[in-house]
Design an enzyme around this catalytic site. Structure first.
Site, PDB file in Angstrom:
ATOM      1  N   CYS A  35       0.820  -1.212   0.000  1.00 12.52           N
ATOM      2  CA  CYS A  35       0.000   0.000   0.000  1.00 12.52           C
ATOM      3  C   CYS A  35       0.849   1.255   0.000  1.00 12.52           C
ATOM      4  O   CYS A  35       0.337   2.353  -0.107  1.00 12.52           O
ATOM      5  CB  CYS A  35      -0.898   0.036   1.224  1.00 12.52           C
ATOM      6  N   CYS A 106      -1.964   9.752   6.378  1.00 11.48           N
ATOM      7  CA  CYS A 106      -0.807   9.479   7.228  1.00 11.48           C
ATOM      8  C   CYS A 106      -1.175   9.651   8.698  1.00 11.48           C
ATOM      9  O   CYS A 106      -0.737   8.885   9.547  1.00 11.48           O
ATOM     10  CB  CYS A 106       0.346  10.417   6.878  1.00 11.48           C
TER      11      CYS A 106
END
Ligand code: PLP
Ligand code: FES
Lengths: 340, 401
Positions: A35, A106
């Site tokens: 990913c 993130c």
């Protein structure tokens, strides 16, 4: 280059608490190398007080993923597990002075790793907290629970935001409908709970999957099911434009075509085409050729060219010429197909 | 303060001073419109003609009027493909490679969606070589155009375009090649091939940005994309970008002069960098086809680290390169080129492209060799997958993957 804040840069260039934590008793791992990012959060929790006494991380990922991970360890240090669980992904982003919208995932990864580490410490399977664990996005391994948490925590109301926060939908986009469904359901619940207003809530179908930013992929880029609502059949207009060698009616043409296209019946259309061909025929005969109408199928006009036209270098020029005349005369996005 | 090192010449190059100098008069005293009857126009028209001849020389075309000036590589690519679809309604299929530039890929994706054009995307193997059998199989009487790039921008891999063009001719299809990366770096002699159309771009060969050219072989049927005046013999309307054209011509002339340097000195720099990096850094490998490659390009995949981090740390050292990683592009997946080549994800995210030009020297290579090992080591120390050189990656048990 991304527009990272100085704090993001600082935490990336000089990350604190990086590396392996010996004697960790709470470990959370999220993401995967495929990913593009993955985070392993390691904590040492005091069993008496449940205070996080040490925290370290290992991250594979971009600058902001590393910065978010490092920031997370700083934020949670000295907090009790109860306090730590109250931290949201937005808190991580805020701590760093903000993240570019495309990089919000993130901070979500940091949040998820923390939840996973606490669950690990408590010896529970964190995933079990959520009944609806159905995998929504295969490309990035994002399940319904994760999307729901991101939507609730950050009051997300568009599919694009979901991609920015969770990555779901950032690949092949076949999960678009799945994302829409979760977003629609959760937003509806949030309206009922008074968390967002009715006007803000996402309505399923409000967005065309195509408008989601994506890389060029010629094949199978979008699921066939996600059909845009055509107001005018764009394909037909473009096709008509493509057949027009010399555009005589440059700008207004497509609109006129679309308008008249809806007005003609099939019989009227065929008559009009025949009439136009009759008008062109004398010119073709001048060159020793002819053109016979075989069939009209939708906007495809099947014709048989004969005489000097056949096999001659200019055959397709003739076809284009005929097509152009037909388009001009009928205002329809016609396509002339010659048969032998 | 160390001098910056620019190794991103496949993204764009520095405009040569001689090019800028050649262009300057055409912004001021040489302002005439080349279409005008008077002397102001005639002088500029002469300069445009010179530029056309300079491109003719670089590309080895038979006639100078086979060169059509455009606003860059993207426009040239679009023009070629859209024209091919217009000239013969019986031919409505396109053949491209899986590793084309977005200027070709996204246009074809759009045509497929909106016009129902059938697009055959020919796969490549692990080294980026085209599957010729699949290419042959896709060619038919319905093929309007085959468009295969001369050289790939990410890996530098060169395609056998002269042969591919011959195959296309066998079924009567047009053949176009995107030579934006190849022009000026490798010898091109179009008159000895059957290639119908070729795209190039000024800013990749030390010329200005926003100018390019499309070669259209004499006798190739062509429909203009931009309608308007009769400029460029009706093939590209709009008053010519005369400073840009003059600059592109000069850049082409200089590129021809430097071609030997590119093939020898620049290639040697690239090779030294590549060898040095592979010696100093474990778990790294070259992607693409090292045997048939642009002399200036090296694409190296560093396993278990992510490209954006590498670029940020390189940038701090004053070194510019680019990456096929997802994060840098704003997309979430690694580059379509590396994915088409089936580069494992463990490496594709950490692929870095170093692209040289005649401006580079030995000091640039020394500098990169000095700092790269530390950069990769630093990021690997942070990576949960890194276990040490040539060890299998750490197992990772994510709660979601
Ligand atoms: C292979 C290739 N084709 C086309 C282009 C586009 O050229 P331009 O930037 O002049 O539009 C580029 C440059 O990015 C390229 O590398
Ligand atoms: S399944 Fe979600 S992007 Fe592919």
């Amino acid at each position: 280059m991304w527009d990272y804040t100085d704090k993001v840069k600082d935490y990336f260039f000089n990350p604190v608490n990086a590396g392996v934590l010996e004697h960790a008793n709470a470990v959370g791992e999220v993401g995967a190398i495929s990913c593009g990012d993955a985070l392993k959060l390691m904590m040492r929790v005091n069993p008496e007080t449940e205070v996080i006494e040490a925290a370290k991380f290992q991250t594979f990922g971009c600058g902001s993923a590393i910065a978010s991970s490092s920031a997370l360890t700083e934020i949670i240090l000295g907090k009790t597990l109860e306090e730590a669980l109250k931290i949201s992904n937005q808190d991580i982003a805020d701590f760093l002075g903000g993240l570019p919208p495309e990089k919000m995932h993130c901070s979500v990864m940091g949040y998820e790793a923390l939840q996973a580490a606490v669950a690990d410490y408590r010896g529970v399977e964190w995933r079990d907290d959520h009944e609806e664990g159905a995998l929504v996005c295969k490309c990035f391994g994002v399940d319904e629970g994760m999307i729901e948490r991101a939507v609730r925590a950050n009051k997300l109301t568009t599919p694009e935001q979901i991609t920015n926060y969770t990555k779901a939908g950032g690949g092949c986009l076949t999960c678009f409908e799945g994302i829409e469904a979760v977003l629609g359901r959760v937003n509806e619940e949030m309206v009922a709970e008074g968390l967002i207003s009715f006007d803000e809530a996402y309505r399923i179908g409000a967005m065309d999957a195509r408008t989601l930013r994506q890389k060029a992929r010629p094949k199978g880029a979008e699921p066939a099911k996600v059909e845009p609502k055509p107001i005018i059949a764009l394909a037909d207009i473009e096709r008509a434009a493509a057949g027009t060698i010399v555009l005589e009616r440059p700008v207004e043409a497509p609109a006129a075509m679309a308008a008249s296209a809806t007005r003609l019946t099939t019989v009227q259309k065929v008559r009009l085409i025949e009439k136009t061909l009759d008008e062109i025929r004398p010119y073709l005969k001048l060159d020793g050729g002819d053109c016979e109408l075989i069939d009209v199928d939708g906007n495809n006009v099947v014709v048989k060219l004969s005489g000097a036209c056949v096999g001659c270098q200019q055959a397709s020029m003739t076809v284009n010429g005929v097509q152009e005349k037909l388009i001009a005369a009928t205002g329809l996005p016609l396509r002339v197909i010659p048969v032998k | 303060m160390t001098t910056p090192v620019y190794l991103d010449n496949n993204a764009t190059t520095r405009c040569d001073e001689a090019v800028v100098e050649a262009m300057l008069p055409f912004f001021t005293e040489q302002f005439g419109n080349p279409s005008s009857m008077h002397a102001f126009g005639a002088r500029v028209g002469g300069a445009v003609k010179t530029a056309r001849a300079q491109l003719q020389a670089l590309l080895g075309t038979e006639f100078d009027h086979e060169i059509v000036f455009t606003a860059g590589g993207t426009e040239s690519d679009n023009m070629a493909i859209l024209s091919a679809l217009e000239i013969d309604p019986g031919r409505d299929e396109i053949i491209i490679s899986a590793v084309e530039h977005p200027a070709v890929l996204s246009l074809c994706g759009h045509l497929e969606k909106t016009r129902g054009v059938k697009v055959h995307v020919i796969p490549v193997d692990g080294r980026g070589l085209l599957d010729i059998a699949a290419y042959r199989a896709a060619l038919s009487q319905k093929t309007a155009i085959a468009s295969i790039m001369w050289a790939n921008n990410e890996t530098g891999t060169i395609f056998p375009v002269a042969e591919l063009a011959e195959l296309a001719k066998e079924v009567g299809a047009l053949f176009h090649t995107d030579a934006v990366q190849a022009a000026g770096k490798v010898p091109i002699d179009l008159k000895s091939t059957v290639i119908d159309m070729l795209s190039l771009s000024g800013h990749k060969l030390h010329g200005p940005k926003g100018i390019g050219a499309l070669y259209v072989r004499r006798g190739t049927r062509f429909r203009s994309l931009i309608k308007g005046g009769h400029q460029e013999r009706g093939r590209r309307a709009g008053t010519e970008n005369t400073p840009g054209i003059v600059g592109l011509g000069k850049a082409a002339e200089l590129a021809a002069l430097h071609m030997a340097d590119e093939k020898t000195r620049v290639a040697a720099l690239r090779d030294r960098l590549e060898k040095g990096l592979l010696q100093r850094i474990p778990n790294a490998f070259v992607t693409g086809n090292p045997d048939e490659r642009l002399p200036n390009t090296s694409n190296i995949a560093f396993e278990y680290v992510e490209g954006e981090g590498i670029l940020l740390l390189m940038n701090r050292e004053g070194i510019a390169a680019s990456s096929g990683s997802a994060c840098t592009s704003g997309s979430l997946e690694p580059s379509h080129v590396l994915r088409a080549m089936n580069i494992p994800y463990t490496a594709a995210h950490g692929a870095i492209r170093f692209s040289f030009s005649r401006d580079n020297g030995e000091a640039d290579v020394d500098r990169v060799l000095e700092v790269m090992p530390g950069i990769i080591e630093k990021l690997r120390a942070l990576s949960p997958f890194w276990q040490g050189a040539d060890k299998a990656p750490a197992t990772f048990n994510p709660v979601y993957a």
